[in-house]
Design an enzyme around this catalytic site. Sequence first.
Site, mmCIF file in Angstrom:
data_model
loop_
_atom_site.group_PDB
_atom_site.id
_atom_site.type_symbol
_atom_site.label_atom_id
_atom_site.label_comp_id
_atom_site.label_asym_id
_atom_site.label_seq_id
_atom_site.Cartn_x
_atom_site.Cartn_y
_atom_site.Cartn_z
ATOM 1 N N TYR A 199 3.953 -4.741 3.012
ATOM 2 C CA TYR A 199 3.202 -3.589 2.506
ATOM 3 C C TYR A 199 2.550 -2.825 3.653
ATOM 4 O O TYR A 199 2.639 -1.594 3.732
ATOM 5 C CB TYR A 199 2.138 -4.088 1.524
ATOM 6 C CG TYR A 199 1.313 -2.996 0.888
ATOM 7 C CD1 TYR A 199 1.792 -2.267 -0.188
ATOM 8 C CD2 TYR A 199 0.025 -2.721 1.353
ATOM 9 C CE1 TYR A 199 1.019 -1.283 -0.786
ATOM 10 C CE2 TYR A 199 -0.754 -1.744 0.772
ATOM 11 C CZ TYR A 199 -0.252 -1.023 -0.309
ATOM 12 O OH TYR A 199 -1.028 -0.039 -0.892
ATOM 13 N N SER A 214 -2.960 3.756 2.982
ATOM 14 C CA SER A 214 -3.691 2.582 2.492
ATOM 15 C C SER A 214 -4.658 2.113 3.573
ATOM 16 O O SER A 214 -4.551 2.513 4.742
ATOM 17 C CB SER A 214 -2.683 1.463 2.184
ATOM 18 O OG SER A 214 -3.303 0.206 2.043
#
Length: 253
Positions: A158, A145
């Site tokens: 996250y 990510s």
Amino acid sequence: MSDPRALFDLTGRVACVTGASSGLGRRAAVGLAAAGAKVVGVARRQDALDTLKDEIGEHAASVVADVTDRAKVEALKTAVSAPFGAPDIIVHAAGVNTREAADDVTDEGWDATLALNLSAPFFLSQALVPAMKDKGWGRIVNFASLQTYRAFPGGIAYGATKAGIAQLTRAMAEAWSKDGITANAIGPGFFPTELTQAVFSDADRAARNAAQTCAGRNGTLEDMDGPLLFLCSDASRYVTGQVLMVDGGFTAK
């Protein structure tokens, strides 16, 4: 020189894609099938998997499962191997972002994020690797990510998992590449998916994100096809332990 297009041909390969019910996982399943692979989609929503099977056709199968259930990993391995044989390719697209601010992170949110984003890719890969070793060929693709490298508000859990994915990918490569199994990660920028709905529902925020890229725009699902096929095919046979950012140059600026 042989036809370079053959490097990307997945005919005869079996791919398992988690998170295949929507977003980038669904796109991965469709793209790999278009390249010739037989695809097993894994997700929790039967109805969404049914529509995926309808779209791909006879070379698609589905398994309804919670990939975070550690006690059922062996059963999941058996289930994804039943339709077409043991997978040659595993794409870990399932993920969650609770978007809890650092001061508000809950035990439940933290544990759920680590379980799905970091633990599940390892333990499912570990279960599938022996069959890949037997064939001397395998492809593991994790999902990184922007938050593998950047800190975003509300992303502490996250981001921690996605930074962990980078090291998990390197460690997988160190452990298994000698057996013909490559392990790489793909790092999407901002793509319109269920996971980023909050971002794209705010037009100003989406525009700001686009302006931060070198390309001057956010991603489209089509932008993921080539990089993913590269990492899942013979074209990347000497590429392992890497994180390929598909972000329009967001992390380059």
